[in-house]
Design a protein around this motif. Structure first.
Motif, mmCIF file in Angstrom:
data_model
loop_
_atom_site.group_PDB
_atom_site.id
_atom_site.type_symbol
_atom_site.label_atom_id
_atom_site.label_comp_id
_atom_site.label_asym_id
_atom_site.label_seq_id
_atom_site.Cartn_x
_atom_site.Cartn_y
_atom_site.Cartn_z
ATOM 1 N N ARG A 129 -37.405 -20.416 8.284
ATOM 2 C CA ARG A 129 -38.435 -19.862 7.414
ATOM 3 C C ARG A 129 -38.589 -18.364 7.622
ATOM 4 N NH1 ARG A 129 -41.817 -23.875 8.311
ATOM 5 N NH2 ARG A 129 -43.066 -22.689 9.784
ATOM 6 N N TYR A 130 -38.711 -17.971 8.892
ATOM 7 C CA TYR A 130 -38.885 -16.538 9.163
ATOM 8 C C TYR A 130 -37.629 -15.759 8.801
ATOM 9 C CZ TYR A 130 -43.458 -17.063 11.238
ATOM 10 O OH TYR A 130 -44.799 -17.299 11.420
ATOM 11 N N ASN A 131 -36.502 -16.358 9.050
ATOM 12 C CA ASN A 131 -35.238 -15.729 8.676
ATOM 13 C C ASN A 131 -35.240 -15.400 7.182
ATOM 14 O OD1 ASN A 131 -32.541 -15.269 7.933
ATOM 15 N ND2 ASN A 131 -31.804 -16.379 9.732
ATOM 16 N N GLN A 132 -35.553 -16.404 6.399
ATOM 17 C CA GLN A 132 -35.613 -16.196 4.954
ATOM 18 C C GLN A 132 -36.611 -15.111 4.599
ATOM 19 O OE1 GLN A 132 -34.284 -17.787 1.940
ATOM 20 N NE2 GLN A 132 -32.658 -17.958 3.451
ATOM 21 N N GLN A 133 -37.764 -15.184 5.233
ATOM 22 C CA GLN A 133 -38.818 -14.226 4.913
ATOM 23 C C GLN A 133 -38.383 -12.804 5.215
ATOM 24 O OE1 GLN A 133 -42.696 -16.069 6.577
ATOM 25 N NE2 GLN A 133 -43.235 -14.578 5.001
ATOM 26 N N ILE A 134 -37.650 -12.644 6.299
ATOM 27 C CA ILE A 134 -37.172 -11.304 6.643
ATOM 28 C C ILE A 134 -36.275 -10.766 5.540
ATOM 29 C CG2 ILE A 134 -35.603 -10.055 8.171
ATOM 30 C CD1 ILE A 134 -36.739 -11.888 10.448
ATOM 31 N N HIS A 135 -35.334 -11.577 5.119
ATOM 32 C CA HIS A 135 -34.400 -11.108 4.097
ATOM 33 C C HIS A 135 -35.139 -10.807 2.794
ATOM 34 C CE1 HIS A 135 -30.522 -11.497 6.082
ATOM 35 N NE2 HIS A 135 -31.036 -12.517 6.737
ATOM 36 N N ILE A 136 -36.041 -11.697 2.427
ATOM 37 C CA ILE A 136 -36.760 -11.498 1.172
ATOM 38 C C ILE A 136 -37.662 -10.274 1.267
ATOM 39 C CG2 ILE A 136 -38.605 -12.472 -0.234
ATOM 40 C CD1 ILE A 136 -37.264 -15.185 0.069
ATOM 41 N N ARG A 137 -38.343 -10.145 2.383
ATOM 42 C CA ARG A 137 -39.248 -9.007 2.558
ATOM 43 C C ARG A 137 -38.466 -7.700 2.534
ATOM 44 N NH1 ARG A 137 -42.691 -7.631 0.827
ATOM 45 N NH2 ARG A 137 -44.567 -6.617 1.581
ATOM 46 N N LEU A 138 -37.300 -7.738 3.124
ATOM 47 C CA LEU A 138 -36.470 -6.535 3.143
ATOM 48 C C LEU A 138 -36.135 -6.113 1.720
ATOM 49 C CD1 LEU A 138 -33.820 -5.752 5.708
ATOM 50 C CD2 LEU A 138 -33.155 -5.486 3.342
ATOM 51 N N VAL A 139 -35.761 -7.082 0.926
ATOM 52 C CA VAL A 139 -35.420 -6.756 -0.464
ATOM 53 C C VAL A 139 -36.655 -6.284 -1.217
ATOM 54 C CG1 VAL A 139 -34.605 -7.729 -2.630
ATOM 55 C CG2 VAL A 139 -33.461 -8.327 -0.501
ATOM 56 N N GLU A 140 -37.782 -6.921 -0.939
ATOM 57 C CA GLU A 140 -39.008 -6.520 -1.626
ATOM 58 C C GLU A 140 -39.412 -5.091 -1.269
ATOM 59 O OE1 GLU A 140 -41.178 -10.881 -2.175
ATOM 60 O OE2 GLU A 140 -41.690 -9.606 -0.477
ATOM 61 N N CYS A 141 -39.162 -4.721 -0.017
ATOM 62 C CA CYS A 141 -39.562 -3.384 0.418
ATOM 63 C C CYS A 141 -38.655 -2.301 -0.140
ATOM 64 C CB CYS A 141 -39.586 -3.318 1.940
ATOM 65 S SG CYS A 141 -40.917 -4.284 2.671
ATOM 66 N N ALA A 142 -37.617 -2.695 -0.816
ATOM 67 C CA ALA A 142 -36.743 -1.695 -1.446
ATOM 68 C C ALA A 142 -37.468 -0.996 -2.590
ATOM 69 C CB ALA A 142 -35.463 -2.348 -1.941
ATOM 70 N N GLY A 143 -38.553 -1.586 -3.049
ATOM 71 C CA GLY A 143 -39.345 -0.929 -4.087
ATOM 72 C C GLY A 143 -38.784 -1.075 -5.479
#
Lengths: 238, 238
Positions: free
Chosen positions: B144-158
């Motif tokens: 779950r956290y693994n997924q969240q990291i990847h998704i959050r990273l993409v989201e933070c790209a703006g």
DNA sequence: CAACATGGTTTTGTATGCAAAAAACGAACA
DNA sequence: TGTTCGTTTTTTGCATACAAAACCATGTTG
């Protein structure tokens, strides 16, 4: 507007050999065309009752089409307030171009590796068609072939998922692309860029192709943004 | 299965403060979860009548949800034969990983430029959570956290469009990701890769981050493909 | 036994009906 | 004039009804 239902009748009683398409699918394609072609402007309210009447169908398949197109992003659903054609905000267009850039670059890489010679020949044929229309100053057909070249190039990369995502995002900004009015110089330049793209593709020079595609798209973005900001100066100041 | 309608009743008569969500949206989210979580296996036939009964709703909003999810690609519509959960073919998964690779690379570039320090701090926090679960050998929360990291990273790209496309494609393969059984060594290695990713992000070293993300994804793909081919040896030979 | 036909059943696709929410209209009022 | 409230009208969201297509299980025939 022409009724969709009429289509069934006009085949003269004999149900045509081709599989009878589902109504909601027909509607999806029709609405998508109308939106992408600009026949339905951004932010247009889509009244279920009148649209259904115009298309000659009931509200049910129409509503299903709305949901499908909403997922594609071409339509926006406002809870309890129906559907509108998705607005075309400059910021959004910019975002999409950035993503399209990455996808075209990937396509450029893959197409050099995976395209058959026949694929490339087909793209070349489209290219010459486009050039011919440019020579005659025929803008609309030029745009059509231009689009087809880009889409075909992505399709020839041999990754159906890539092609699908590309087509979806491209449909969005196609609405804006038409607005970008080409100066004579820019038009000539664009054709020149396409010549280079074709050359790189023929040579299967992946790195060069990617660079050219990026550059080409970046230049297009500038034009589109100018057109968008020109048409929409939403400043409240006097 | 729990009825969706029950939700409305349980708030005790007073329509809750939060805007009452639309039924078909609720269904979309529910079905998506069920598919992504594997509760509804690929190729499962989605019978309208029984599903509607299970969810406690009529067929109409359910069918609308089907259309939406079909556009997302999680559901496949067979004309006159209803809907099935989209099959998870190895070829398709490979395709999606290739596109995800390009998108993550783009995200890596953008996130180095656009992320705030707070964004990075948040990702760091997720990272340590993930590491903790790894240390305790808790696979599900780790994922779950693994997924969240990847998704959050993409989201933070703006770039919201990028994030949306990424999430959509990722949802597809998430089904397969769970299948990939980690060896102890591979699990440790993956955490190590994440350490490096975090370091590159902290340093905002775009090129390095892109390379790491690509490599990380490629390794994941190998595992997923092995798992898919192991579970599905569709050879007809004896 | 295999291939095909056939009747009934199930399931899907579309249209329609009805209740609730939103918009439109207008009167009362400041 | 402009605003606010209440009422009417329209529109949406969901449920249901009905027709057509697919499915299934048997029986029939070569």
């Amino acid at each position: 507007m022409e009724s969709i239902q009429a289509r069934a009748a006009e085949s003269g009683g004999v149900t045509s050999l081709v599989e009878r398409r589902l109504l909601h699918e027909e509607v999806i394609d029709r609405l998508r065309d109308m939106i992408v072609q600009g026949e339905l402007a951004p932010e247009t309210k889509l009244n279920e009752r009148v649209l259904a009447a115009q298309l000659g169908i009931s509200r049910t398949p129409l509503r299903e089409a709305f949901k499908y197109l909403a997922s594609e992003g071409l339509v926006e659903l406002l809870p309890n307030r129906g559907a509108v054609v998705a607005p075309l905000k400059p910021g959004k267009v910019k975002e999409i171009f950035v993503v399209l850039g990455a996808l075209e670059a990937l396509a450029g890489e893959l197409v050099c590796r995976n395209a058959t010679d026949a694929d490339i020949a087909e793209i070349r044929a489209l290219h010459y068609q486009m050039v011919a229309h440019h020579a005659r100053g025929e803008l609309a057909p030029y745009f059509r072939y231009n689009q087809q070249i880009h889409i075909r190039l992505v399709e020839c990369a041999g990754n159906a998922t890539l092609a699908q995502v590309y087509r979806g995002l491209n449909a969005h900004v196609r609405r804006a692309r038409y607005m970008a009015n080409l100066s004579h110089e820019r038009w000539d330049a664009a054709v020149g860029e396409h010549e280079e793209i074709l050359a790189a593709l023929t040579a299967r020079d992946s790195a060069r192709l990617q660079a050219l595609l990026r550059d080409h798209l970046a230049k297009k973005l500038v034009l589109v943004m100018e057109a968008l900001n020109a048409n929409k100066p939403p400043m409240k100041a006097s």
